[in-house]
Design a protein around this motif. Sequence first.
Motif, PDB file in Angstrom:
ATOM      1  N   PRO A 191      42.531  35.243  46.847  1.00  7.25           N
ATOM      2  CA  PRO A 191      41.832  36.448  46.947  1.00  7.25           C
ATOM      3  C   PRO A 191      40.225  36.190  47.104  1.00  7.25           C
ATOM      4  O   PRO A 191      39.801  34.887  46.231  1.00  7.25           O
ATOM      5  N   TRP A 192      38.693  36.241  48.134  1.00  4.67           N
ATOM      6  CA  TRP A 192      37.937  36.394  48.151  1.00  4.67           C
ATOM      7  C   TRP A 192      37.332  35.802  46.842  1.00  4.67           C
ATOM      8  O   TRP A 192      36.338  35.330  46.373  1.00  4.67           O
ATOM      9  N   ALA A 193      36.910  37.391  46.464  1.00  4.69           N
ATOM     10  CA  ALA A 193      36.468  37.252  44.962  1.00  4.69           C
ATOM     11  C   ALA A 193      36.690  36.523  43.816  1.00  4.69           C
ATOM     12  O   ALA A 193      35.584  35.674  42.820  1.00  4.69           O
ATOM     13  N   ARG A 194      38.083  36.090  43.837  1.00  6.75           N
ATOM     14  CA  ARG A 194      38.654  35.427  42.748  1.00  6.75           C
ATOM     15  C   ARG A 194      38.460  33.312  42.894  1.00  6.75           C
ATOM     16  O   ARG A 194      37.757  32.871  42.166  1.00  6.75           O
ATOM     17  N   ALA A 195      38.053  33.667  44.515  1.00  6.18           N
ATOM     18  CA  ALA A 195      37.560  31.828  44.679  1.00  6.18           C
ATOM     19  C   ALA A 195      36.266  31.875  44.711  1.00  6.18           C
ATOM     20  O   ALA A 195      36.050  30.657  43.942  1.00  6.18           O
ATOM     21  N   LEU A 196      35.409  32.995  44.736  1.00  8.53           N
ATOM     22  CA  LEU A 196      34.182  33.074  43.751  1.00  8.53           C
ATOM     23  C   LEU A 196      34.366  32.141  43.006  1.00  8.53           C
ATOM     24  O   LEU A 196      32.786  30.791  42.624  1.00  8.53           O
ATOM     25  N   ILE A 197      34.896  32.575  42.106  1.00  8.52           N
ATOM     26  CA  ILE A 197      34.508  32.893  40.622  1.00  8.52           C
ATOM     27  C   ILE A 197      35.059  31.427  40.099  1.00  8.52           C
ATOM     28  O   ILE A 197      34.662  30.732  39.206  1.00  8.52           O
ATOM     29  N   GLU A 198      36.498  30.728  40.738  1.00  5.75           N
ATOM     30  CA  GLU A 198      36.833  29.957  40.608  1.00  5.75           C
ATOM     31  C   GLU A 198      35.982  28.034  41.081  1.00  5.75           C
ATOM     32  O   GLU A 198      36.119  27.314  40.663  1.00  5.75           O
ATOM     33  N   LEU A 199      34.976  28.334  42.129  1.00  2.00           N
ATOM     34  CA  LEU A 199      34.095  27.402  43.117  1.00  2.00           C
ATOM     35  C   LEU A 199      33.209  27.485  41.519  1.00  2.00           C
ATOM     36  O   LEU A 199      32.851  26.608  41.861  1.00  2.00           O
TER      37      LEU A 199
ATOM     38  N   GLU B 136      22.483  33.753  45.463  1.00  2.00           N
ATOM     39  CA  GLU B 136      22.699  33.763  44.451  1.00  2.00           C
ATOM     40  C   GLU B 136      24.248  32.890  44.671  1.00  2.00           C
ATOM     41  O   GLU B 136      24.268  31.784  43.000  1.00  2.00           O
ATOM     42  N   ARG B 137      24.241  32.246  45.287  1.00  2.00           N
ATOM     43  CA  ARG B 137      25.596  31.188  45.651  1.00  2.00           C
ATOM     44  C   ARG B 137      24.825  30.114  45.092  1.00  2.00           C
ATOM     45  O   ARG B 137      26.024  28.801  45.379  1.00  2.00           O
ATOM     46  N   GLU B 138      23.698  29.835  46.077  1.00  3.03           N
ATOM     47  CA  GLU B 138      23.703  28.213  46.593  1.00  3.03           C
ATOM     48  C   GLU B 138      23.253  27.961  44.842  1.00  3.03           C
ATOM     49  O   GLU B 138      22.925  26.987  44.273  1.00  3.03           O
ATOM     50  N   ALA B 139      23.426  28.963  44.018  1.00  2.00           N
ATOM     51  CA  ALA B 139      22.910  28.469  42.084  1.00  2.00           C
ATOM     52  C   ALA B 139      24.273  27.792  41.728  1.00  2.00           C
ATOM     53  O   ALA B 139      23.766  26.820  40.590  1.00  2.00           O
ATOM     54  N   TYR B 140      25.318  28.089  42.261  1.00  2.00           N
ATOM     55  CA  TYR B 140      26.725  27.312  42.303  1.00  2.00           C
ATOM     56  C   TYR B 140      27.290  26.645  43.300  1.00  2.00           C
ATOM     57  O   TYR B 140      28.408  25.814  42.812  1.00  2.00           O
TER      58      TYR B 140
ATOM     59  N   VAL C  73      32.718  40.241  49.116  1.00  2.11           N
ATOM     60  CA  VAL C  73      32.366  40.089  50.397  1.00  2.11           C
ATOM     61  C   VAL C  73      31.310  40.727  50.793  1.00  2.11           C
ATOM     62  O   VAL C  73      30.608  42.055  50.361  1.00  2.11           O
ATOM     63  N   VAL C  74      30.129  40.122  50.926  1.00  6.43           N
ATOM     64  CA  VAL C  74      28.804  40.430  51.400  1.00  6.43           C
ATOM     65  C   VAL C  74      28.627  40.215  52.825  1.00  6.43           C
ATOM     66  O   VAL C  74      29.096  38.790  53.772  1.00  6.43           O
ATOM     67  N   TYR C  75      28.729  41.291  53.627  1.00  2.64           N
ATOM     68  CA  TYR C  75      28.835  41.592  55.016  1.00  2.64           C
ATOM     69  C   TYR C  75      27.822  41.027  55.871  1.00  2.64           C
ATOM     70  O   TYR C  75      27.577  41.121  57.396  1.00  2.64           O
TER      71      TYR C  75
END
Length: 257
Positions: free
Chosen positions: A69-77, A93-97, A143-145
Amino acid sequence: MRRLLHLIAVLAICTAPALARGCELRVRWNPDPPFSMRDADGHLVGLRVELAEHTLERMGCHAIWVELPWARALIELEAGRLDILQGSVRRPEREAYARMLDEPFTVSNRLYVRTADRAAFGSASRLQQAWRPGLKLGVQIGVVYGADYAQMLLDDRFRAVLTQAPVRRSLWQMLDIGRIDAVLADEVTARWELAELGLGARVQPTAVTMGEAPAQVMFSRRSVDPALVERYREASESLRRDGSLGRIQGKYLGDPG
């Protein structure tokens, strides 16, 4: 000499898998038609699935598909346990990782409601205009829409009435039976899922959109170096130049352009 040639051949066979494993990339997928899904035979297919596989093939790599699922995928990435996550929107916040590349299409999210309630939203075109205290809105976790949605998240009253789910299909079902009042979803995916669920007549889009934003492929900064991201970009561009991208898009979107 014959024994030496035989030994070389054996070593080549034994090391071939190791060489292949040297360019395996863990790529997230989740049921999200027409971007990623299983066909009637259980094979993984979809627009993003084919684009990733063709791109990686041109790099001499291949995908290990990981269902998340999306939220878990962000953590794993972020942790480096997942290498590639498609279909994101660019967020600080995503560009940081994650390192990011534009995908060849956009993300376009819209507000969906029961057909009987659609008139109540009038001519509202932005989430701030459509939302009212007590309106129960269904969204996917993590998800950020879009910018309007991100701004609304700063409002405690808005966050308090969100119904969050890891899988969007459950949100459609909750909307249909009246447990929630509206759902935010990608327009392309919504058409596919509502048709598959037989809800096309009972659930309708409103005029409320989150605007269009370039879709992003995210690469984990922990596990993918900049050189490999550049190779991915070059391979993606080669798909566009030789018409492969248009053929794949036409297969799933009906638009070869």
